[in-house]
Structure formats: C-alpha cells, structure tokens
Design an enzyme around this catalytic site. Structure first.
Site, PDB file in Angstrom:
ATOM      1  N   ASP A 380     -24.533 -10.968  20.762  1.00 20.51           N
ATOM      2  CA  ASP A 380     -24.455 -12.367  21.197  1.00 20.51           C
ATOM      3  C   ASP A 380     -24.097 -12.469  22.670  1.00 20.51           C
ATOM      4  O   ASP A 380     -24.797 -13.122  23.459  1.00 20.51           O
ATOM      5  CB  ASP A 380     -23.398 -13.112  20.382  1.00 20.51           C
ATOM      6  N   HIS A 381     -22.998 -11.866  23.038  1.00 18.84           N
ATOM      7  CA  HIS A 381     -22.527 -12.024  24.416  1.00 18.84           C
ATOM      8  C   HIS A 381     -23.487 -11.394  25.412  1.00 18.84           C
ATOM      9  O   HIS A 381     -23.808 -12.011  26.444  1.00 18.84           O
ATOM     10  CB  HIS A 381     -21.117 -11.443  24.562  1.00 18.84           C
TER      11      HIS A 381
END
Length: 488
Positions: A380-381
C-alpha cells in the site's frame, strides 16, 4: 537476470540507491537529479526477509526527488533530498503509530478479518473491514460473525474454491499461494515484465509548464514544488490516499472527493487526510455530477483507486477527463493490474501479499508453518509513493512535451518490484519496533479530530521542507470548489 532473483543467490539484495535509480530511469526523468539525493540506513530495520527498507526508501525518495525536479523546472535550481531508512519505514507504518488525543486511534481491523485454514490444508485471507464485505462473506459461509464460527465454516471448503465463489460475489478474499504457484498463475503471466509505474499518453495538448517561480531572494516563503497544482483525490484506504497526502506535502491543493453512502475507515481518514480539503459528491446525482465536471475543468491531477471502469460509468474515467481538461494527469490504482484475468478483481495489500507468495516466503524465513505478513502495509505505502512519483513525472512531461497522461500502478506490480529488490538474510530475527523507539520522528498537531500524534514526512528537502499546511478533517468538511491558484 536481476541479481535479486538469481537462483544461485536468492538473498542478494539491491542497494536502495540502485532501486531508486531504477525507478527514475524507468520514467525517463533527468539523470542530473540523482546527484542530489542522499540515502542513509540499511536493512533490516523491521522483521522481514524482504528488502522492505529499501522499498520504502526508494519509493519515498523517488517521489521527493520528482518534487525537486519540478522545483528545478520552475526555478532553474536543484535542491538536496535526503531520506533515512528508519524514518521511511516509520512512515510506512504511519497508521499504526497514529494517536488521537493521547490515546489509541480507532481500530483498523474488523474482528473476523485475517487468515484461516481451509479443509484442504491451505489458507485463505478474508478482508472484511467494510460492512458489505463482511456481510457478503458471512452469507457465503452461512455462519455467525465470530472467528470460531468462520474457522469452522471454512474447514468445509477448499481454499481456491472459496476464493473463486467469494470473488464472483464481489467479496475480497485471497487463497494463499506459494511464489512458484503465483508465477504459474495467468495473472502473474500477464504482469510479467511490466514496470512498477506505467505512464501512457491518452490525449493531445500543448506544453503546459508550471508557472515559473521568482529568484530565491524574492520567493514567497510558502512556495513549494507543487504550489498552484490542483489534485482531485478519489481514493480510500491507504495506497491512493498516501499518494494524495504526498502531493499535498509538496504544496498541491488536494481535494478529497467522497460520498456519504460509501463506507470509510476513520483511522485511515485521519492519518491520510493531512494536507487535504474534503468534500462529498454523489456522482449518481445529476447536480453533483455537474459539480464534478466543473472541478475537472480546473484540475491538473486526478488520483483514483476504484475498480477498473468504475469511474468511467460515472463520466469521470481517464478519457473523459482528458476531453474535459486537455493536459490532465490521471493516476489509476488497481489491486492486480489493468491487464489479465484478474484486472477487475477487488483486492487490498494484505490479500495481494497472500496471493503472490509473500506471506508464505515470510513464514518459511521465520521457520513457521502459519502464514506471516509483512510488518507493514508495504505494498500500500510503496504504491502510494509510486503513484505520487508517476503523477509528478507526468507533470514534468506535460511541461516539456504537452499531452494528457495516464499513470497506472497496481499492488501486484509493486509486489513484483519488491521481490526484485531481493531478500535479507536473517531479517526475520530483527526485533519489531515500538512507538517509543521512533518518538523523535513524531509530531503533535491539532486537527478536526482533536490532537494527533503523527509521523512526520520522511523525505527532507533542503529548500522546501515537506509539510502539511492543513490538518485532517472529517469527510465532507469543505465545499466542492477549488482555491484560487497560488493560495496554498
């Protein structure tokens, strides 16, 4: 062959500077920039057999360097960029370290979310954080909403059978695969060879450089690389919102667009809402759709994370946006990529980790039989910073070449990129990190939710320190309109 994937040395890893340079060269950005970035620290910092520190440092650093490249376009001078790996990994766990009014943030995970063994001895992961996803899974399983009941019900299923039935019903479920099994899957075949960030020209438009900023002695102290850039943010959860948060950190006017009928997760709204204004529009309503199209005409960048074709049906897909606003940069996030049989499949970071073999490889490295997740939502990041990188790379192209551009990032391609960085010997033996150990990386600030303790942005720019000029606010706080250009 990439040394990170060499069968004779599976634990050889790529240096963070080389990982950043690979991203940079893949987007044809100016080589001169690479002389202005400094990286410090080394894996392992968190318990993982993957080079997650290198991934954090390279993706976050490349996004900051892209901001510096736009600054150089606008001012004629470069600034220095530095990223410490320990800080970058802390920011990769920003939602975990968030504190609200001195206490814990709202719970992130639903009570039945997680990994379960099935009757065939394989595992599945359920993502049930949204009520309709939880309810749909329980309907299929025909059981009560507690872990024991779900575990018993899944004991009657084969993992891939349940994955298929749940996916067909629009639920978010993943069967765990070994990496070799994933490589043999048609979706992995479709993604093979694709870079982590794809930029495609989708329309013609004249060159549109960002306004030139005055010489250093006369410059407004608030001027930053993305000052005057307008970003429409149609994202939820982590990856897409991190992209918008990153663009805001470099001065963009980011307007988050949600709707009252869409579910949200408060902890993530708080953490990723820093620097953004927030409005609500129901694109099923004719008047709200007109308001959106008025916004589009004044937009520079759209960031969206809905399923493929979702916004197209509402008149806000990439081609429609490029017709409404020639010169637009449109950034799309997907779970499993825009090609292949799973192009329309719903997914989240934890599910992609499970499907692509990451959980199994971490378990093997830890000497465990149960699946082991990464110690952060790394896909995600990293995808969020890659989206921001792609957006700024496209703005750089728009300034010199003109055109409208479509940037594509997927969690599965990010997983593919993470794996290409290699593995870390004995990385799983590294102790985990508690919030007290990163207290020097935290800031306390007021917000629309009370007093927040947050992780500061990890990329340091020598002339325009990254920061968020606006606090997080509840969804729908602002009107759906742009600020005058240059007011941020």
């Amino acid at each position: 062959m990439n040394p990170a994937t060499s069968a004779s040395d599976p634990f050889r890893s790529v240096a963070p500077a080389d990982a950043l340079a690979g991203l940079w060269h893949g987007l044809a950005l100016p080589d001169a920039a690479l002389g202005h970035v400094r990286l410090s620290g080394a894996d392992p910092i968190l318990p993982s057999s993957f080079a997650i520190g290198a991934a954090a440092q390279a993706s976050l650093g490349a996004s900051a360097l892209a901001a510096a490249a736009l600054w150089a376009q606008r001012t004629g001078r470069w600034q220095e960029v530095s990223v410490d790996m320990r800080h970058a990994l802390a920011e990769f766990r920003s939602e975990r370290y968030l504190r609200v009014n001195g206490g814990p943030a709202p719970e992130l995970w639903d009570s039945i979310a997680g990994l379960y063994p099935c009757g065939d001895g394989r595992w599945v992961r359920l993502h049930t954080n949204f009520p309709h996803h939880r309810d749909g899974v329980l309907r299929i399983l025909q059981c009560a909403g507690n872990k024991d009941a779900v575990r018993t019900a899944l004991g009657k299923w084969k993992a891939e059978d349940f994955e298929q039935v749940a996916s067909d019903a629009g639920m978010v479920v993943s069967a765990m695969r070994a990496h070799d099994e994933w490589l043999a899957h048609p979706q992995a075949e479709a993604l093979r060879g694709l870079p982590p960030v794809i930029i495609e020209k989708i329309g013609d438009a004249p060159p549109e450089p960002l306004p030139v900023l005055p010489p250093h002695a006369e410059i407004n102290v608030d001027a930053r690389p993305l000052s005057g850039v307008r970003v429409l943010d149609f994202t939820r959860i982590i990856a897409g919102p991190v992209a918008g948060r990153t663009l805001a950190a470099h001065g963009a006017d980011v307007l988050l667009v949600t709707a009252s009928h869409l579910p949200s997760m408060e902890v993530l709204v708080i953490d990723t809402g820093r620097g953004k204004r927030s409005c609500q529009l129901d694109l099923r309503d004719a008047e709200d759709k007109r308001a959106l199209h008025k916004l589009l005409h004044g937009t520079d960048v759209v960031v969206q994370g809905y399923r493929q074709g979702g916004l197209d049906k509402l008149g806000a897909g990439p081609e429609a946006a490029a017709r409404a606003r020639p010169g637009i940069v449109y950034v799309s996030l997907s779970a499993y990529g825009h090609v292949g049989p799973w192009a329309g499949k719903r997914g989240f970071d934890s599910l992609v980790q499970t499907a692509t073999g990451i959980n199994g490889d971490e378990a093997q490295a830890a000497g465990k039989t149960e699946p082991v997740p990464l110690p952060a939502q790394v896909l995600d990041h990293a995808s969020g910073y890659l989206m921001a990188l792609g957006a700024m790379a496209a703005l750089h192209r728009r300034a010199t070449q003109g055109g409208s551009w479509h940037v594509r990032v997927s969690l599965a391609q990010t997983a593919q990129w993470l794996r290409s960085l290699g593995r870390v010997p004995d990385g799983m033996a590294t102790p985990d990190q508690h919030i007290d150990e990163i207290s020097d990386l935290l800031a306390i600030e007021e917000s629309g939710f009370g007093e927040l303790t947050t992780v500061r942005h990890a990329a340091q720019l020598s002339e325009t320190p990254a920061h968020w000029a606006l606090p997080s606010v509840p969804l729908g706080t602002h009107a759906p309109e742009w600020l005058p250009r240059g007011s941020r």
